[in-house]
Design a protein around this motif. Structure first.
Motif, PDB file in Angstrom:
ATOM      1  N   LEU A  65      21.868  18.918 -17.957  1.00 28.59           N
ATOM      2  CA  LEU A  65      22.611  20.164 -17.782  1.00 28.59           C
ATOM      3  C   LEU A  65      21.722  21.399 -17.885  1.00 28.59           C
ATOM      4  O   LEU A  65      22.107  22.480 -17.426  1.00 28.59           O
ATOM      5  CB  LEU A  65      23.728  20.254 -18.823  1.00 28.59           C
ATOM      6  N   SER A  66      20.542  21.255 -18.456  1.00 29.10           N
ATOM      7  CA  SER A  66      19.621  22.400 -18.561  1.00 29.10           C
ATOM      8  C   SER A  66      19.155  22.861 -17.180  1.00 29.10           C
ATOM      9  O   SER A  66      18.660  23.979 -17.030  1.00 29.10           O
ATOM     10  CB  SER A  66      18.411  22.029 -19.424  1.00 29.10           C
ATOM     11  N   LYS A  67      19.339  22.019 -16.159  1.00 35.26           N
ATOM     12  CA  LYS A  67      18.947  22.368 -14.788  1.00 35.26           C
ATOM     13  C   LYS A  67      20.036  23.154 -14.064  1.00 35.26           C
ATOM     14  O   LYS A  67      19.823  23.631 -12.954  1.00 35.26           O
ATOM     15  CB  LYS A  67      18.631  21.101 -13.982  1.00 35.26           C
ATOM     16  N   GLU A  68      21.220  23.279 -14.701  1.00 36.10           N
ATOM     17  CA  GLU A  68      22.326  23.996 -14.083  1.00 36.10           C
ATOM     18  C   GLU A  68      22.028  25.495 -14.022  1.00 36.10           C
ATOM     19  O   GLU A  68      21.659  26.105 -15.030  1.00 36.10           O
ATOM     20  CB  GLU A  68      23.614  23.758 -14.879  1.00 36.10           C
ATOM     21  N   THR A  69      22.166  26.090 -12.850  1.00 39.33           N
ATOM     22  CA  THR A  69      21.863  27.514 -12.670  1.00 39.33           C
ATOM     23  C   THR A  69      23.100  28.399 -12.708  1.00 39.33           C
ATOM     24  O   THR A  69      23.002  29.613 -12.864  1.00 39.33           O
ATOM     25  CB  THR A  69      21.142  27.737 -11.327  1.00 39.33           C
ATOM     26  N   ASP A  70      24.279  27.804 -12.566  1.00 39.65           N
ATOM     27  CA  ASP A  70      25.525  28.572 -12.590  1.00 39.65           C
ATOM     28  C   ASP A  70      26.020  28.653 -14.029  1.00 39.65           C
ATOM     29  O   ASP A  70      26.313  27.639 -14.662  1.00 39.65           O
ATOM     30  CB  ASP A  70      26.576  27.880 -11.710  1.00 39.65           C
ATOM     31  N   SER A  71      26.130  29.851 -14.545  1.00 44.18           N
ATOM     32  CA  SER A  71      26.510  30.061 -15.948  1.00 44.18           C
ATOM     33  C   SER A  71      27.896  29.512 -16.273  1.00 44.18           C
ATOM     34  O   SER A  71      28.209  29.274 -17.434  1.00 44.18           O
ATOM     35  CB  SER A  71      26.463  31.554 -16.289  1.00 44.18           C
ATOM     36  N   ARG A  72      28.730  29.299 -15.259  1.00 45.09           N
ATOM     37  CA  ARG A  72      30.074  28.789 -15.498  1.00 45.09           C
ATOM     38  C   ARG A  72      30.091  27.320 -15.890  1.00 45.09           C
ATOM     39  O   ARG A  72      31.091  26.829 -16.431  1.00 45.09           O
ATOM     40  CB  ARG A  72      30.943  28.963 -14.248  1.00 45.09           C
ATOM     41  N   PHE A  73      29.002  26.596 -15.636  1.00 43.50           N
ATOM     42  CA  PHE A  73      29.005  25.150 -15.826  1.00 43.50           C
ATOM     43  C   PHE A  73      27.872  24.661 -16.720  1.00 43.50           C
ATOM     44  O   PHE A  73      27.367  23.563 -16.559  1.00 43.50           O
ATOM     45  CB  PHE A  73      28.933  24.454 -14.467  1.00 43.50           C
ATOM     46  N   THR A  75      27.894  24.018 -20.039  1.00 42.67           N
ATOM     47  CA  THR A  75      28.255  22.994 -21.020  1.00 42.67           C
ATOM     48  C   THR A  75      28.875  21.805 -20.288  1.00 42.67           C
ATOM     49  O   THR A  75      29.393  21.946 -19.172  1.00 42.67           O
ATOM     50  CB  THR A  75      29.274  23.519 -22.045  1.00 42.67           C
ATOM     51  N   PHE A  76      28.838  20.642 -20.930  1.00 41.79           N
ATOM     52  CA  PHE A  76      29.419  19.462 -20.293  1.00 41.79           C
ATOM     53  C   PHE A  76      30.916  19.643 -20.086  1.00 41.79           C
ATOM     54  O   PHE A  76      31.472  19.225 -19.067  1.00 41.79           O
ATOM     55  CB  PHE A  76      29.142  18.212 -21.138  1.00 41.79           C
ATOM     56  N   ARG A  77      31.565  20.282 -21.038  1.00 42.44           N
ATOM     57  CA  ARG A  77      32.992  20.540 -20.926  1.00 42.44           C
ATOM     58  C   ARG A  77      33.306  21.334 -19.662  1.00 42.44           C
ATOM     59  O   ARG A  77      34.197  20.978 -18.885  1.00 42.44           O
ATOM     60  CB  ARG A  77      33.486  21.302 -22.157  1.00 42.44           C
ATOM     61  N   ASP A  78      32.561  22.390 -19.432  1.00 39.72           N
ATOM     62  CA  ASP A  78      32.787  23.225 -18.253  1.00 39.72           C
ATOM     63  C   ASP A  78      32.310  22.545 -16.974  1.00 39.72           C
ATOM     64  O   ASP A  78      32.901  22.722 -15.904  1.00 39.72           O
ATOM     65  CB  ASP A  78      32.064  24.563 -18.415  1.00 39.72           C
ATOM     66  N   ALA A  79      31.228  21.777 -17.078  1.00 39.30           N
ATOM     67  CA  ALA A  79      30.644  21.132 -15.903  1.00 39.30           C
ATOM     68  C   ALA A  79      31.615  20.166 -15.238  1.00 39.30           C
ATOM     69  O   ALA A  79      31.567  19.958 -14.023  1.00 39.30           O
ATOM     70  CB  ALA A  79      29.362  20.398 -16.292  1.00 39.30           C
ATOM     71  N   CYS A  80      32.508  19.587 -16.025  1.00 38.05           N
ATOM     72  CA  CYS A  80      33.433  18.596 -15.479  1.00 38.05           C
ATOM     73  C   CYS A  80      34.497  19.207 -14.584  1.00 38.05           C
ATOM     74  O   CYS A  80      35.223  18.485 -13.887  1.00 38.05           O
ATOM     75  CB  CYS A  80      34.082  17.808 -16.610  1.00 38.05           C
ATOM     76  N   VAL A  81      34.628  20.532 -14.571  1.00 38.03           N
ATOM     77  CA  VAL A  81      35.582  21.205 -13.691  1.00 38.03           C
ATOM     78  C   VAL A  81      34.925  21.532 -12.348  1.00 38.03           C
ATOM     79  O   VAL A  81      35.599  21.748 -11.347  1.00 38.03           O
ATOM     80  CB  VAL A  81      36.121  22.488 -14.359  1.00 38.03           C
ATOM     81  N   TRP A  82      33.585  21.523 -12.314  1.00 39.34           N
ATOM     82  CA  TRP A  82      32.828  21.880 -11.108  1.00 39.34           C
ATOM     83  C   TRP A  82      33.279  21.146  -9.846  1.00 39.34           C
ATOM     84  O   TRP A  82      33.370  21.770  -8.772  1.00 39.34           O
ATOM     85  CB  TRP A  82      31.334  21.629 -11.371  1.00 39.34           C
ATOM     86  N   LYS A 141      20.912  13.887 -10.387  1.00 41.63           N
ATOM     87  CA  LYS A 141      21.493  13.505 -11.672  1.00 41.63           C
ATOM     88  C   LYS A 141      22.482  14.563 -12.172  1.00 41.63           C
ATOM     89  O   LYS A 141      23.518  14.235 -12.765  1.00 41.63           O
ATOM     90  CB  LYS A 141      20.389  13.278 -12.705  1.00 41.63           C
ATOM     91  N   LEU A 142      22.162  15.822 -11.929  1.00 36.87           N
ATOM     92  CA  LEU A 142      23.046  16.899 -12.360  1.00 36.87           C
ATOM     93  C   LEU A 142      24.399  16.794 -11.653  1.00 36.87           C
ATOM     94  O   LEU A 142      25.458  16.857 -12.293  1.00 36.87           O
ATOM     95  CB  LEU A 142      22.407  18.262 -12.072  1.00 36.87           C
ATOM     96  N   GLU A 143      24.371  16.628 -10.339  1.00 44.23           N
ATOM     97  CA  GLU A 143      25.616  16.498  -9.600  1.00 44.23           C
ATOM     98  C   GLU A 143      26.367  15.231 -10.000  1.00 44.23           C
ATOM     99  O   GLU A 143      27.591  15.237 -10.146  1.00 44.23           O
ATOM    100  CB  GLU A 143      25.349  16.512  -8.090  1.00 44.23           C
ATOM    101  N   ALA A 144      25.620  14.142 -10.184  1.00 47.92           N
ATOM    102  CA  ALA A 144      26.250  12.873 -10.563  1.00 47.92           C
ATOM    103  C   ALA A 144      26.947  12.975 -11.918  1.00 47.92           C
ATOM    104  O   ALA A 144      28.043  12.440 -12.105  1.00 47.92           O
ATOM    105  CB  ALA A 144      25.206  11.761 -10.587  1.00 47.92           C
ATOM    106  N   LEU A 145      26.321  13.679 -12.857  1.00 51.07           N
ATOM    107  CA  LEU A 145      26.904  13.841 -14.183  1.00 51.07           C
ATOM    108  C   LEU A 145      28.202  14.641 -14.111  1.00 51.07           C
ATOM    109  O   LEU A 145      29.210  14.286 -14.742  1.00 51.07           O
ATOM    110  CB  LEU A 145      25.914  14.533 -15.119  1.00 51.07           C
ATOM    111  N   LYS A 146      28.183  15.717 -13.329  1.00 49.23           N
ATOM    112  CA  LYS A 146      29.373  16.551 -13.188  1.00 49.23           C
ATOM    113  C   LYS A 146      30.496  15.788 -12.493  1.00 49.23           C
ATOM    114  O   LYS A 146      31.665  15.871 -12.893  1.00 49.23           O
ATOM    115  CB  LYS A 146      29.027  17.844 -12.435  1.00 49.23           C
ATOM    116  N   PHE A 147      30.135  15.033 -11.466  1.00 51.07           N
ATOM    117  CA  PHE A 147      31.145  14.249 -10.758  1.00 51.07           C
ATOM    118  C   PHE A 147      31.694  13.125 -11.634  1.00 51.07           C
ATOM    119  O   PHE A 147      32.899  12.913 -11.696  1.00 51.07           O
ATOM    120  CB  PHE A 147      30.556  13.656  -9.476  1.00 51.07           C
TER     121      PHE A 147
END
Length: 317
Positions: A65-73, A75-82, A141-147
């Motif tokens: 998740l440290s590779k995420e550039t969008d501030s909205r996502f 945390t893992f909690r927020d990333a799952c809404v992506w 991996k970032l996209e896979a984790l969010k999905f």
């Protein structure tokens, strides 16, 4: 001319560059396009999962998740809404948010996408595989984790294991009742989870979502955890959801013989699939939310525990 048609007419008269900007702005404003659990449900599943992680798994998740550039996502909690936001990556995987089965089915035994090559079953396995692949790129991996976090929420939402012709209850409207003037699908997505949040003593707002999810996590006993993770088979998870969808008390379908019909008219669901019979309406009482609140709460908890167990297995030492 209606206001809507007037706006459309003006839009098409605009220069191409301005039309493009208007499109981009509207996409950002209306980008939260939900297919399954509302944001509250998805965030709760993933926060529970995060609390379930071993130190090494949590470190791996945080690193991805440290590779995420969008501030909205971040945390893992927020990333799952992506995955419910409009974008190229999300749009390409729209068919994977659900599992459609024939109306004469009574149970789900295998990971089988009926009459299609993609559904939640293939989605879960695809993103699990990417996360297990040591050669996969950090972006993959970032996209896979969010999905993957999103898929585990989806498969535990009962009406996402349902029938194609009524779009999982999206073509069943509430005429009135329970203070939720929405489609039946949205009642399970949003209205009941929000009612559970109130019952747990929280005001329904963004600031309380994390605390709500953590409270749900504290209520999970070791016995329940062992029971829910005894068999980590997505077909079993889907069958659990499907049985809730088929329950007479869910009011999703009308059983006639061995078939789960759209309505009492045995031919109507075929007509409806062609867009010719309109949307049927339900009148639900407050007892509906009371009856299904504990079930929805448990499905969210189950999804979180199972997601945590899956990630622990993927990122084990």
């Amino acid at each position: 001319m209606t206001t809507f048609l007037y706006i459309v007419k003006i839009f098409f008269l605009l220069p191409r560059k301005i039309k493009y900007k208007v499109f981009l702005i509207s996409t950002l404003l209306f980008s939260n396009f939900v297919y399954a659990w509302g944001a509250l449900g998805h965030e709760s599943v993933c926060e529970i999962a995060y609390q379930e992680l071993t130190p090494s798994a949590k470190q791996s998740v945080d690193e991805i998740l440290s590779k995420e550039t969008d501030s909205r996502f971040k945390t893992f909690r927020d990333a799952c809404v992506w995955p419910d936001y409009i974008g190229k990556a999300q749009a390409q995987r729209k068919p994977e948010h659900y599992i459609n089965v024939p109306r004469y089915w009574h149970y789900i035994k295998y990971e089988n996408c009926v009459d299609t090559d993609r559904c939640l079953f293939t989605a879960i396995r695809k993103d699990e595989s990417i996360l297990r692949d040591k050669k996969a790129s950090s972006q993959a991996k970032l996209e896979a984790l969010k999905f993957l976090g999103h898929w585990l929420g989806d498969i535990h939402q009962p009406l996402h294991v349902s029938f194609k012709d009524d779009r999982g209850g999206n073509d069943i409207a509430l005429k009135k009742g329970i203070g939720c003037r929405k489609k039946l699908h949205a009642v399970w997505d949003t209205c009941i989870p929000e009612d559970v949040m109130k019952e747990e003593g929280f005001k329904v707002n963004l600031d309380n979502r994390e605390s709500f999810a953590k409270k749900l996590h504290t209520e999970i006993t070791g016995e329940l955890r062992s029971k829910w993770t005894k068999n980590m088979n997505p077909a079993i998870w889907a069958d659990e959801s499907f049985k809730i969808s088929l329950s007479e008390d869910t009011q999703y379908c009308i059983k006639k013989g061995k078939v789960c019909w759209y309505s009492s008219n045995s031919e109507e669901y075929y007509e409806h699939a062609e867009g010719s019979s309109g949307i049927k309406e339900l009148i639900l009482s407050g007892k509906y939310e009371d009856q299904w609140g504990e079930v929805v709460k448990e499905r969210i908890q189950m999804g979180g525990v199972r997601l945590g167990a899956l990630l622990n297995d993927i990122f084990q030492d």
